[in-house]
Structures are given as C-alpha cells and as structure tokens.
Scaffold this active site. Structure first.
Site, PDB file in Angstrom:
ATOM      1  CE  LYS A 133       0.724   1.983   3.283  1.00  0.00           C
ATOM      2  NZ  LYS A 133       2.005   2.580   3.790  1.00  0.00           N
ATOM      3  CE1 TYR A 218      -1.543  -0.022   7.609  1.00  0.00           C
ATOM      4  CE2 TYR A 218      -0.466   2.010   6.955  1.00  0.00           C
ATOM      5  CZ  TYR A 218      -0.446   0.634   7.080  1.00  0.00           C
ATOM      6  OH  TYR A 218       0.650  -0.077   6.662  1.00  0.00           O
TER       7      TYR A 218
HETATM    8  P1  NAD Z   1      12.439   1.546   1.995  1.00  0.00           P
HETATM    9  O1  NAD Z   1      12.940   2.879   1.569  1.00  0.00           O
HETATM   10  O2  NAD Z   1      12.946   0.996   3.264  1.00  0.00           O
HETATM   11  O3  NAD Z   1      12.722   0.477   0.838  1.00  0.00           O
HETATM   12  C1  NAD Z   1      12.441   0.740  -0.513  1.00  0.00           C
HETATM   13  C2  NAD Z   1      13.226  -0.209  -1.378  1.00  0.00           C
HETATM   14  O4  NAD Z   1      13.009   0.163  -2.754  1.00  0.00           O
HETATM   15  C3  NAD Z   1      14.743  -0.147  -1.140  1.00  0.00           C
HETATM   16  O5  NAD Z   1      15.272  -1.438  -1.163  1.00  0.00           O
HETATM   17  C4  NAD Z   1      15.254   0.666  -2.323  1.00  0.00           C
HETATM   18  O6  NAD Z   1      16.589   0.330  -2.680  1.00  0.00           O
HETATM   19  C5  NAD Z   1      14.278   0.237  -3.412  1.00  0.00           C
HETATM   20  N1  NAD Z   1      14.217   1.183  -4.520  1.00  0.00           N
HETATM   21  C6  NAD Z   1      14.175   0.842  -5.822  1.00  0.00           C
HETATM   22  N2  NAD Z   1      14.163   1.900  -6.611  1.00  0.00           N
HETATM   23  C7  NAD Z   1      14.218   2.976  -5.796  1.00  0.00           C
HETATM   24  C8  NAD Z   1      14.247   4.370  -6.040  1.00  0.00           C
HETATM   25  N3  NAD Z   1      14.215   4.879  -7.274  1.00  0.00           N
HETATM   26  N4  NAD Z   1      14.294   5.199  -4.971  1.00  0.00           N
HETATM   27  C9  NAD Z   1      14.286   4.710  -3.711  1.00  0.00           C
HETATM   28  N5  NAD Z   1      14.270   3.374  -3.424  1.00  0.00           N
HETATM   29  C10 NAD Z   1      14.239   2.524  -4.464  1.00  0.00           C
HETATM   30  O7  NAD Z   1      10.858   1.643   2.003  1.00  0.00           O
HETATM   31  P2  NAD Z   1       9.840   0.673   2.760  1.00  0.00           P
HETATM   32  O8  NAD Z   1       9.506   1.282   4.078  1.00  0.00           O
HETATM   33  O9  NAD Z   1      10.310  -0.707   2.722  1.00  0.00           O
HETATM   34  O10 NAD Z   1       8.519   0.883   1.847  1.00  0.00           O
HETATM   35  C11 NAD Z   1       8.344   0.206   0.611  1.00  0.00           C
HETATM   36  C12 NAD Z   1       6.847   0.105   0.299  1.00  0.00           C
HETATM   37  O11 NAD Z   1       6.203  -0.616   1.342  1.00  0.00           O
HETATM   38  C13 NAD Z   1       6.105   1.432   0.195  1.00  0.00           C
HETATM   39  O12 NAD Z   1       5.108   1.367  -0.785  1.00  0.00           O
HETATM   40  C14 NAD Z   1       5.474   1.591   1.558  1.00  0.00           C
HETATM   41  O13 NAD Z   1       4.291   2.387   1.555  1.00  0.00           O
HETATM   42  C15 NAD Z   1       5.163   0.170   1.919  1.00  0.00           C
HETATM   43  N6  NAD Z   1       5.169  -0.069   3.374  1.00  0.00           N
HETATM   44  C16 NAD Z   1       4.138  -0.757   3.919  1.00  0.00           C
HETATM   45  C17 NAD Z   1       4.118  -1.021   5.271  1.00  0.00           C
HETATM   46  C18 NAD Z   1       3.022  -1.841   5.862  1.00  0.00           C
HETATM   47  O14 NAD Z   1       2.887  -1.848   7.076  1.00  0.00           O
HETATM   48  N7  NAD Z   1       2.241  -2.540   5.058  1.00  0.00           N
HETATM   49  C19 NAD Z   1       5.150  -0.560   6.088  1.00  0.00           C
HETATM   50  C20 NAD Z   1       6.218   0.133   5.493  1.00  0.00           C
HETATM   51  C21 NAD Z   1       6.208   0.368   4.133  1.00  0.00           C
END
Ligand code: NAD
Length: 364
Positions: A133, A218
């Site tokens: 999401k 949420y």
């Molecule tokens: P994060 O920044 O920790 O990780 C993002 C990943 O994407 C990294 O591995 C990064 O290297 C990669 N990536 C690829 N191309 C990229 C670019 N151009 N710029 C930046 N990063 C790039 O983020 P996250 O917290 O893991 O979030 C990822 C997704 O998951 C988002 O859509 C977020 O909304 C969602 N999320 C959901 C929950 C949940 O509880 N369901 C919690 C956190 C995040």
C-alpha cells in the site's frame, strides 16, 4: 498464565468464535503439494524487517527470489536465505522470471510510484502480484495494474495487513452485528514524526504524497471496514509547520467523510508527531476502538461495556501472505483485491482535491 476474569474470558471466547471464520489460519482448505514461491521486489526496511522473516514462518509459501539494484544486498540475502543465483534479479532483468517455475508470486515493496512498473514486469512474466500500500499514486496507474494482471490471468492483492488482524476484525464484528448499537461517528488517526529529510517518502515523484498516502490510508481503510460502505462526500484541510521539509508532500491533513448509512468520520494523518495511532467508533449505546490500532504487533482496545479487545496476533504479514497463497491454491478471490486499492487511491485523490479547491468533494 495470568488469571483472566471469567466474564472477560467468556466475552473473549465468544468474540474469538465470531471472528475465527475470518482468520486465514482457520479457513484454509486444500494445502499445496509444494509451498508457493514468493519473490520480493525491493529489499528495504519492510522487506528485510517484516516480510522476509514472515516468509520463514508461512505454511503455504516461502521466499523464492529477490529483485534488488544493490549487488551487496543480493549477496547478503543469497547467503542468509539460501537463494540460488537463478532466483536473484535486478530491476531490469525481471522478465527472466518467466523461466523460473519456483516463483509464483511477486511481492512489490518499492516506493509507491514504482509499484506499477514492477507489477507490470511481474504480470508480463506470468506471476501473481501482491503489492504494498498505497497501491499506486493515481487511479489511472492502479487501473493499469489491474488490467495487466487480469490480462495475464493472475491474481492481484494489496498489502492491507490490518484486514487480517483479529483485533480489527473484532471491531468489524462489533460494528456489523451492532453489538453496542449503530455506529454513528468514527474517529481514526495515524502518524509519526518522520526523520531523514532526503528519503523518498518526502519526494512527490516517488511517494505521490506525504503522510496521507503513507499512513492516512490506514484510517481511510478503518472507516471503510467498519461501515462496509463507500464514502459519498469528503472534506479536507492541510497544515504545514515545516514548509522546507514538506515542500513536495503533505505534513498533516485532517479530513471528514460521510457514508451513505449516515456515519460521519473524522481522520488525521501526520508526519509531524508520534503517538497518533488509534480509532474509536461511537455508537448509539457506547463505543469501541483500538489504541494502538496500526502497529505490526500489540494492537488492542476497549469496549465501553467492559471487555477488552486484545487478541494475540502471531504476525500480520504471515496472515496476509498465507491468505493470498491460499486464494491462489484454492482459486478463491482475495478480500484485498486491486479494486480495493484503487478505491482508496480514488478517495485519497479526492482529499487532495478538496484541499486544493477549498471545499467538500462529492463522490456520489
Ligand atoms: P524503503 O525505503 O525501506 O525500501 C524501498 C526499497 O526500494 C529499497 O530497497 C530501495 O533500494 C528500493 N528502490 C528501488 N528503486 C528505488 C528508487 N528509485 N528510490 C528509492 N528506493 C528505491 O521503504 P519501505 O519502508 O520498505 O517501503 C516500501 C513500500 O512498502 C512502500 O510502498 C510503503 O508504503 C510500503 N510499506 C508498507 C508497510 C506496511 O505496514 N504494510 C510498512 C512500510 C512500508
């Protein structure tokens, strides 16, 4: 074991019996001959901290591949999870997955505005898609994802983990069965004080928006889950206390919605403060809600007539993954389909529109 007062125990047992059919562990039917393989796209904090560990515990699916742009992460994950070289991809080589029969599901966990690109690549390789999401940053992009996965004849689900949390499901039961009368007003809030000013969450191009897209979703989900309806009217306002940090995205937004059955809601999302994670439903005979409501673990709450709402949650990510795999194995629809993700993006877009126009937006 702590002693639970009998009244509370009975209330809990009865409530559990009522929500049990909604919990994937209880409803799973046919189990697969082998566990379905899941490939994670994006090895950031959610994949590393929650999803990969959850995949070590799931009964009907397992980690079978990774997609990363960072060679050092590929090496680390290969060793940690015993992955073979053929199951390690970068963002440009996802089409090779078409030849990898070990991968059934691609779980997209990249920044919001990259979900479409990665889902399209997964669908083109003939894989089912599970997407974090918010599903994407516009209704049109959500629709493109739905169309592509449908064309591939595969299943699409959105990572709405709270849809599998028994504490949320108990609140849905209280609302639907009118245990405390009719729900009239819902108040839902979620936020955190965001750190690093250079992160993608603060860049419009990658995030699509700020706290609203990230955590406000949420609260919106809560109002849709509790009412079982779609909002007909939305009005919103925004506050920015740090115009530099939040130059591209929203910091704090409050919005009101009206549902067709007469429920009104008041929600707030913020990147400016911690300690905001809860919801409360006011009913004709009392109230109920969760505080905290949106954590990975430990969500709990109260009913105004006494009993606590405090079901143990083994792991929300195990629950959502097992359910999606079970939907594929037993050919049943997911309760978190792409269409649900698209609807949320439609309402988030209406909230931004209301702020821009300075007036309520009709959704009817
Ligand atoms: P994060 O920044 O920790 O990780 C993002 C990943 O994407 C990294 O591995 C990064 O290297 C990669 N990536 C690829 N191309 C990229 C670019 N151009 N710029 C930046 N990063 C790039 O983020 P996250 O917290 O893991 O979030 C990822 C997704 O998951 C988002 O859509 C977020 O909304 C969602 N999320 C959901 C929950 C949940 O509880 N369901 C919690 C956190 C995040």
């Amino acid at each position: 074991m702590p002693k639970i007062p009998r009244r509370q125990f009975l209330a809990k047992s009865a409530a559990f019996a009522a929500v049990a059919p909604l919990i994937p562990h209880v409803v799973t039917g046919q189990t697969p001959g082998r566990k379905l393989g899941v490939a994670l796209v994006g090895l950031g904090s959610l994949s590393a901290g929650q999803i990969a560990p959850a995949l070590q515990k799931t009964r009907n699916c397992r980690l079978a591949g990774i997609v990363t742009g960072t060679p050092s992460k590929a090496a680390e994950w290969k060793q940690k999870y015993g992955l073979s070289d053929k199951s390690i991809y970068d963002y440009k080589s996802m089409s090779r997955m078409a030849d990898n029969k070990d991968i059934d599901i691609v779980y997209v966990v990249t920044p919001n505005a990259l979900h479409l690109e990665h889902a399209l690549a997964a669908a083109a390789a003939g894989k089912h898609v599970f997407c974090e999401k918010p599903m994407e940053i516009s209704v049109d992009r959500c629709q493109q994802m739905i169309d592509a996965v449908k064309k591939a004849g595969k299943m699409l689900g959105v990572g709405y983990r709270c849809q599998f949390d028994p504490n949320h499901l108990e609140c849905v039961r209280l609302a639907r069965e009118k245990v405390l009368g009719d729900v009239k007003v819902i108040d839902a809030n979620f936020g955190f004080a965001i750190g690093d000013p250079t992160q993608w969450r603060l860049k419009r191009e990658l995030a699509g928006g700020g706290a609203l897209m990230d955590v406000g979703i949420y609260c919106l989900q809560t109002t849709r889950m509790l009412t079982g309806e779609e909002p007909v009217w939305i009005s919103a306002s925004e506050v920015k206390t740090d115009a530099v940090k939040f130059k591209e995205v929203d910091e704090t937004i409050s919005w009101q919605t009206k549902f067709p059955g007469g429920v009104v809601t008041q929600c707030t999302s913020t990147y400016a403060a911690n300690g905001l994670t809860g919801f409360r439903a006011a009913t004709t005979r009392g109230s109920f809600g969760l505080e905290p409501a949106y954590f990975y673990t430990g969500n709990r709450g109260k009913r105004s007539d006494g009993p606590e709402i405090n079901f143990p949650v083994p792991d929300q990510f195990v629950l959502e993954l097992e359910d999606f795999a079970d939907c594929i194995i037993n050919k049943r629809p997911t309760k978190v389909p792409g269409e649900m993700g698209l609807q949320d993006v439609k309402y988030l877009t209406a909230i931004y529109e209301s702020i821009k126009k300075g007036r309520p937006v009709s959704l009817a």
